[in-house]
Design a protein around this motif. Structure first.
Motif, PDB file in Angstrom:
ATOM      1  N   MET A   1       0.830  -1.186   0.000  1.00  0.00           N
ATOM      2  CA  MET A   1       0.000   0.000   0.000  1.00  0.00           C
ATOM      3  C   MET A   1       0.874   1.248   0.000  1.00  0.00           C
ATOM      4  N   LEU A   4       2.632   1.705  -3.381  1.00  0.00           N
ATOM      5  CA  LEU A   4       1.666   2.132  -4.390  1.00  0.00           C
ATOM      6  C   LEU A   4       1.269   3.588  -4.170  1.00  0.00           C
ATOM      7  N   LEU A  90      -7.483  -1.822  -2.394  1.00  0.00           N
ATOM      8  CA  LEU A  90      -6.480  -2.757  -2.874  1.00  0.00           C
ATOM      9  C   LEU A  90      -6.912  -4.167  -2.523  1.00  0.00           C
ATOM     10  N   VAL A  92      -6.270  -7.798  -2.200  1.00  0.00           N
ATOM     11  CA  VAL A  92      -5.133  -8.702  -2.047  1.00  0.00           C
ATOM     12  C   VAL A  92      -5.638  -9.969  -1.368  1.00  0.00           C
ATOM     13  N   ILE A 128      -8.322  -2.225  -7.179  1.00  0.00           N
ATOM     14  CA  ILE A 128      -7.073  -2.618  -7.813  1.00  0.00           C
ATOM     15  C   ILE A 128      -6.681  -3.996  -7.300  1.00  0.00           C
ATOM     16  N   LYS A 129      -6.493  -4.919  -8.191  1.00  0.00           N
ATOM     17  CA  LYS A 129      -5.969  -6.231  -7.813  1.00  0.00           C
ATOM     18  C   LYS A 129      -4.475  -6.026  -7.588  1.00  0.00           C
ATOM     19  N   ASN A 130      -4.070  -5.962  -6.327  1.00  0.00           N
ATOM     20  CA  ASN A 130      -2.713  -5.577  -5.950  1.00  0.00           C
ATOM     21  C   ASN A 130      -1.876  -6.808  -5.591  1.00  0.00           C
ATOM     22  N   TYR A 131      -1.708  -7.683  -6.584  1.00  0.00           N
ATOM     23  CA  TYR A 131      -0.918  -8.894  -6.392  1.00  0.00           C
ATOM     24  C   TYR A 131      -0.625  -9.508  -7.757  1.00  0.00           C
ATOM     25  N   PRO A 136       3.436  -1.963  -8.632  1.00  0.00           N
ATOM     26  CA  PRO A 136       2.965  -0.648  -8.157  1.00  0.00           C
ATOM     27  C   PRO A 136       2.864   0.409  -9.252  1.00  0.00           C
ATOM     28  N   ALA A 139      -0.385  -0.326 -11.106  1.00  0.00           N
ATOM     29  CA  ALA A 139      -1.542  -0.005 -10.259  1.00  0.00           C
ATOM     30  C   ALA A 139      -1.726   1.507 -10.146  1.00  0.00           C
TER      31      ALA A 139
END
Length: 143
Positions: A1, A4, A90, A92, A128-131, A136, A139
């Motif tokens: 986080m 990003l 986010l 995750v 946001i699919k943060n994986y 970053p 994203a």
């Protein structure tokens, strides 16, 4: 986080946007750890964070804050009280959160079911699919 949030702030700044970046953990320490970790403390502290964001936005800044708004009550308050607020959630997966946590704060090592303490965002402006393949930079571009 945090990574990003910094990338987003740099992207906006490079586009000529007057920005300020705030990190929830830094703010907690700046406020001398006045608030604890119980739900009532977390809700109150989140409102303080977002009031600060609103104050800075009223002075012409776009504020990027990297903080966990973990309760529906907080997100509803944000939408009602901070004009033009945008929530980026986010997403995750649990396994990825545990993997990352082992390298950072280690909050998942307790026997507490952490997921039961948070409300999953139901109405974020941006998800946001943060994986996985998303880095970053990508994203931040998506946001």
């Amino acid at each position: 986080m945090l990574k990003l949030g910094r990338k987003l702030e740099m992207k906006l700044r490079s586009d000529g946007v007057k920005t300020i970046f705030l990190d929830g953990d830094d703010l907690r320490s700046i406020f001398a750890d006045r608030w604890g970790y119980e739900k009532t403390d977390r809700v109150e502290l989140a409102k303080v964070y977002f009031q600060l964001c609103s104050h800075l936005a009223a002075q012409g800044f776009t504020v990027v804050i990297a903080a966990v708004a973990m309760y529906d009550e907080v997100r509803s308050w944000l939408k009602r009280n901070v004009p033009n607020a945008v929530e980026a959630y986010l997403d995750v997966p649990k396994a990825e959160r545990h993997k990352r946590d082992k390298k950072t704060k280690k909050i998942y090592v307790s026997n507490v079911n952490i997921e039961s303490l948070y409300d999953r965002s139901k109405a974020a402006d941006i998800v946001i699919k943060n994986y996985g393949e998303i880095d970053p930079d990508q994203a931040a571009e998506d946001i």
